[in-house]
Every structure is written in structure tokens, then in C-alpha cells.
Design a protein around this motif. Structure first.
Motif, PDB file in Angstrom:
ATOM      1  N   UNK A 185    -126.088 -25.157 -55.745  1.00 55.50           N
ATOM      2  CA  UNK A 185    -125.626 -23.767 -55.579  1.00 55.50           C
ATOM      3  C   UNK A 185    -124.749 -23.340 -56.760  1.00 55.50           C
ATOM      4  N   UNK A 186    -123.852 -24.225 -57.180  1.00 55.29           N
ATOM      5  CA  UNK A 186    -123.001 -23.925 -58.332  1.00 55.29           C
ATOM      6  C   UNK A 186    -123.849 -23.783 -59.586  1.00 55.29           C
ATOM      7  N   UNK A 187    -124.814 -24.665 -59.754  1.00 55.84           N
ATOM      8  CA  UNK A 187    -125.701 -24.634 -60.911  1.00 55.84           C
ATOM      9  C   UNK A 187    -126.558 -23.362 -60.916  1.00 55.84           C
ATOM     10  N   UNK A 188    -127.023 -22.944 -59.726  1.00 53.94           N
ATOM     11  CA  UNK A 188    -127.824 -21.730 -59.631  1.00 53.94           C
ATOM     12  C   UNK A 188    -126.982 -20.510 -59.999  1.00 53.94           C
ATOM     13  N   UNK A 189    -125.747 -20.477 -59.541  1.00 54.56           N
ATOM     14  CA  UNK A 189    -124.849 -19.372 -59.891  1.00 54.56           C
ATOM     15  C   UNK A 189    -124.602 -19.334 -61.405  1.00 54.56           C
ATOM     16  N   UNK A 190    -124.420 -20.502 -62.020  1.00 54.41           N
ATOM     17  CA  UNK A 190    -124.213 -20.562 -63.469  1.00 54.41           C
ATOM     18  C   UNK A 190    -125.466 -20.091 -64.214  1.00 54.41           C
ATOM     19  N   UNK A 191    -126.638 -20.464 -63.709  1.00 57.18           N
ATOM     20  CA  UNK A 191    -127.893 -19.985 -64.290  1.00 57.18           C
ATOM     21  C   UNK A 191    -127.928 -18.459 -64.257  1.00 57.18           C
ATOM     22  N   UNK A 194    -125.443 -16.310 -64.068  1.00 58.48           N
ATOM     23  CA  UNK A 194    -124.463 -15.733 -65.008  1.00 58.48           C
ATOM     24  C   UNK A 194    -124.962 -15.819 -66.443  1.00 58.48           C
ATOM     25  N   UNK A 195    -125.564 -16.949 -66.806  1.00 56.79           N
ATOM     26  CA  UNK A 195    -126.047 -17.141 -68.173  1.00 56.79           C
ATOM     27  C   UNK A 195    -127.190 -16.192 -68.514  1.00 56.79           C
ATOM     28  N   UNK A 196    -128.001 -15.853 -67.532  1.00 51.12           N
ATOM     29  CA  UNK A 196    -129.171 -15.004 -67.779  1.00 51.12           C
ATOM     30  C   UNK A 196    -128.917 -13.527 -67.499  1.00 51.12           C
ATOM     31  N   UNK A 197    -127.779 -13.187 -66.925  1.00 54.22           N
ATOM     32  CA  UNK A 197    -127.514 -11.822 -66.458  1.00 54.22           C
ATOM     33  C   UNK A 197    -127.759 -10.753 -67.521  1.00 54.22           C
ATOM     34  N   UNK A 209    -140.336 -19.292 -69.005  1.00 58.70           N
ATOM     35  CA  UNK A 209    -139.125 -20.014 -69.421  1.00 58.70           C
ATOM     36  C   UNK A 209    -137.958 -19.702 -68.498  1.00 58.70           C
ATOM     37  N   UNK A 210    -137.916 -18.494 -67.938  1.00 57.45           N
ATOM     38  CA  UNK A 210    -136.884 -18.116 -66.973  1.00 57.45           C
ATOM     39  C   UNK A 210    -137.006 -18.990 -65.723  1.00 57.45           C
ATOM     40  N   UNK A 211    -138.226 -19.099 -65.191  1.00 55.97           N
ATOM     41  CA  UNK A 211    -138.458 -19.916 -63.999  1.00 55.97           C
ATOM     42  C   UNK A 211    -138.172 -21.389 -64.288  1.00 55.97           C
ATOM     43  N   UNK A 212    -138.614 -21.864 -65.448  1.00 55.10           N
ATOM     44  CA  UNK A 212    -138.372 -23.268 -65.809  1.00 55.10           C
ATOM     45  C   UNK A 212    -136.882 -23.552 -65.950  1.00 55.10           C
ATOM     46  N   UNK A 213    -136.130 -22.610 -66.505  1.00 54.65           N
ATOM     47  CA  UNK A 213    -134.686 -22.795 -66.641  1.00 54.65           C
ATOM     48  C   UNK A 213    -134.010 -22.847 -65.275  1.00 54.65           C
ATOM     49  N   UNK A 214    -134.504 -22.067 -64.332  1.00 54.09           N
ATOM     50  CA  UNK A 214    -133.953 -22.113 -62.973  1.00 54.09           C
ATOM     51  C   UNK A 214    -134.228 -23.468 -62.337  1.00 54.09           C
ATOM     52  N   UNK A 251    -136.802 -12.017 -65.689  1.00 62.90           N
ATOM     53  CA  UNK A 251    -136.253 -11.521 -66.952  1.00 62.90           C
ATOM     54  C   UNK A 251    -136.679 -10.076 -67.178  1.00 62.90           C
ATOM     55  N   UNK A 252    -135.727  -9.253 -67.536  1.00 67.38           N
ATOM     56  CA  UNK A 252    -136.000  -7.852 -67.839  1.00 67.38           C
ATOM     57  C   UNK A 252    -135.672  -7.564 -69.289  1.00 67.38           C
TER      58      UNK A 252
END
Length: 131
Positions: A7-13, A15-18, A31-36, A112-113
Motif C-alpha cells: 500500500x505504501x509502495x502503491x501510494x509512492x508510485x 505520487x511519482x507518476x502524478x 510502462x505505466x502498468x509495469x511500473x505499478x 498515463x495522460x
């Protein structure tokens, strides 16, 4: 298998992609899905894919994989119905007539937008993969 602190890692993901803009090979749907997935599990499902940086190369990768769903199946296993998707699971959505991979955040999907994360409704999902 997900990390105990996924959960913490998902939240950081998130924030990093926001505010990360769309970029082929760096922040496109694959690459967005793979990074998640990597954030949640520590494993990059695209680690065997050669780097690419353009729409033609990405399209070739998808075409050689038999389409986006079969390509995702080859990396993530068999898909499930979108109603089974939970936070952090990968989903295949249709947006503006095109298929793309996204990540379930529980009630919506994130993708990703142009200027950062785009939020779409779960009703756009046509397949999902449990992570």
C-alpha cells in the motif's frame, strides 16, 4: 506476490507518476502498468522487453505480442473479469476508441495522460489481471 508494504509502495508510485507526462517507453500505458507491478511486487514484467521510445516501436511490440490483451496475458498470466479488479491490479480499458493498460485504484482506473495521471471510470475496463 505483493510486498508486505504494498500500500505504501502503491501510494509512492501514484505520487511519482502524478505529474509525469506521457512518453513512449517511459510513461506509456505498458510502462505505466509495469511500473505499478514493480512497485507492488519488486518484479518488472517488462524486464525482457528491449527499450523503445516511439509509437512505431510500441505498436510493433504490441503487434508482435498478438495485441495488447495477449501481450499482457504473456506477462501477467490469465486475465479475469474487470469486476474482480482491486487496488493495484492491472486493467485493460478502452479510451477514445483505443485499448490501453491502466491500474485500478479501487473505484477508478489510473493511466498515463498527456500531463500526468488520467482517471477513467471502471466501466471502461474490459479485462483485468490480479497482481
Amino acid at each position: 506476490m505483493r510486498h508486505p508494504d504494498w500500500q505504501r509502495r502503491f501510494a509512492a508510485f501514484g505520487r511519482a507518476r502524478a505529474a509525469m507526462p506521457f512518453a513512449w517507453g517511459a510513461n506509456d500505458c505498458c510502462t505505466f502498468a509495469a511500473a505499478a507491478v514493480e512497485a507492488l511486487t519488486g518484479e518488472d514484467p517488462m524486464s525482457t522487453i528491449p527499450p523503445y521510445d516511439g509509437a512505431m516501436e510500441a505498436g510493433r511490440m504490441v503487434e508482435e505480442g498478438g495485441g495488447l490483451k495477449p501481450l499482457a496475458d504473456s506477462f501477467l498470466g490469465a486475465s479475469v473479469t474487470p469486476s474482480m479488479a482491486a487496488v493495484g491490479d492491472i486493467v485493460l480499458v478502452v479510451n477514445a476508441g483505443r485499448q490501453m493498460l491502466a491500474v485500478c485504484n479501487g473505484t477508478n482506473v489510473l493511466a498515463p495522460g498527456e500531463t500526468g495521471v488520467a482517471v477513467l471510470g471502471m466501466e471502461t475496463a474490459i479485462a483485468a489481471w490480479k497482481i
